[in-house]
Design an enzyme around this catalytic site. Structure first.
Site, PDB file in Angstrom:
ATOM      1  N   ASN A 114      -2.064 -11.629   9.095  1.00  0.00           N
ATOM      2  CA  ASN A 114      -2.928 -10.508   9.312  1.00  0.00           C
ATOM      3  C   ASN A 114      -3.219  -9.523   8.450  1.00  0.00           C
ATOM      4  O   ASN A 114      -2.553  -9.419   7.355  1.00  0.00           O
ATOM      5  CB  ASN A 114      -2.227  -9.758  10.554  1.00  0.00           C
ATOM      6  N   HIS A 116      -4.204  -5.430   7.780  1.00  0.00           N
ATOM      7  CA  HIS A 116      -4.052  -4.395   8.257  1.00  0.00           C
ATOM      8  C   HIS A 116      -4.431  -3.368   7.532  1.00  0.00           C
ATOM      9  O   HIS A 116      -4.120  -3.140   6.024  1.00  0.00           O
ATOM     10  CB  HIS A 116      -2.862  -3.938   8.699  1.00  0.00           C
ATOM     11  N   SER A 143      -2.891  -4.000   3.541  1.00  0.00           N
ATOM     12  CA  SER A 143      -2.063  -5.005   3.563  1.00  0.00           C
ATOM     13  C   SER A 143      -2.176  -6.147   4.168  1.00  0.00           C
ATOM     14  O   SER A 143      -2.861  -6.394   5.370  1.00  0.00           O
ATOM     15  CB  SER A 143      -0.624  -4.472   4.087  1.00  0.00           C
ATOM     16  N   ASP A 152       2.164  -5.321  13.363  1.00  0.00           N
ATOM     17  CA  ASP A 152       1.959  -4.754  11.927  1.00  0.00           C
ATOM     18  C   ASP A 152       3.107  -4.687  11.256  1.00  0.00           C
ATOM     19  O   ASP A 152       3.387  -3.996  10.321  1.00  0.00           O
ATOM     20  CB  ASP A 152       1.197  -3.572  12.055  1.00  0.00           C
TER      21      ASP A 152
END
Ligand code: GRF
Length: 203
Positions: A114, A116, A143, A152
């Site tokens: 992911n 973020h 990040s 996260d």
């Protein structure tokens, strides 16, 4: 551009919005890159990212979370079914705005990334840029992390920093960070697809 025959890792990209990160990921997967895109999936039927993916020749799918109301397990089962049809080796969340449960994250553990828009572990969740400005931080950034059940919160595999300037708003900071997102995510994916999970710092 979707060439998934044999030797390449297959990458599915999940989007909810405009999909600018998805576009940079797709465009990076050419030549000697070890991966190729196999699917762009959205939970939002009219997401701009789906149109962009079709224009790039990538197969698309929609799993509309509104069809499942409060049935998060049902939504994730449909998501998994759509993903399994595409047989991805790696899943990239790129502006995918649904929280995923442990059922999903454990299934794809070690294979799901992911991006973020904060310097994790700071500012998990939403409104990251405003929170960084309000805190008086000198730097913001983005990040890329492995996805785990903690929102996260998975291992960080890439980070890029930008200065926070006097007079910045959440929008001006977001635009500065997005430039770095578009550099960071493809660079991390390339390494990740080569089984390099060491931390990449771009700036
Ligand atoms: C990016 O800032 C991403 O970090 C955040 O949502 C935004 C998505 O932008 N989670 P896009 O859809 O890739 O243009």
């Amino acid at each position: 551009m979707s060439d998934t025959g044999g030797t390449h890792k297959r990458v599915a990209i999940l989007v909810s919005g405009g999909g600018s990160n998805m576009v940079t990921l797709v465009k990076s997967m050419t030549g000697d890159h070890p991966a190729r895109p196999c699917l762009v999936l959205s939970n939002v039927p009219d997401a701009g990212g789906l149109t962009k993916a079709r224009d790039l020749g990538i197969p698309t799918a929609v799993v509309d979370h509104r069809d499942f109301k409060d049935d998060r397990a049902g939504f994730e089962a449909a998501l998994n079914a759509a993903l399994e049809r595409a047989r991805p080796d790696i899943i990239c969340l790129a502006g995918f705005m649904r929280i995923l449960t442990e059922t999903f994250t454990s299934k794809w553990s070690g294979r799901c990334l992911n991006i973020h828009p904060s310097l994790l572990p700071k500012y998990k969740g939403l409104h990251t840029h405003q929170r960084a400005i309000d805190a008086g931080d000198a730097e913001g950034g983005c990040s890329v992390h492995e996805v785990t059940a903690e929102l996260d919160g998975g291992p960080i595999v890439g980070q890029a920093r930008v200065p926070i300037l006097p007079g910045d708003t959440a929008d001006t900071l977001a635009a500065r960070v997005l430039v770095q997102e578009h550099l960071l995510y493809p660079a991390v994916l390339r390494r990740f697809a080569s089984d390099d999970r060491s931390l990449l710092r771009l700036s």
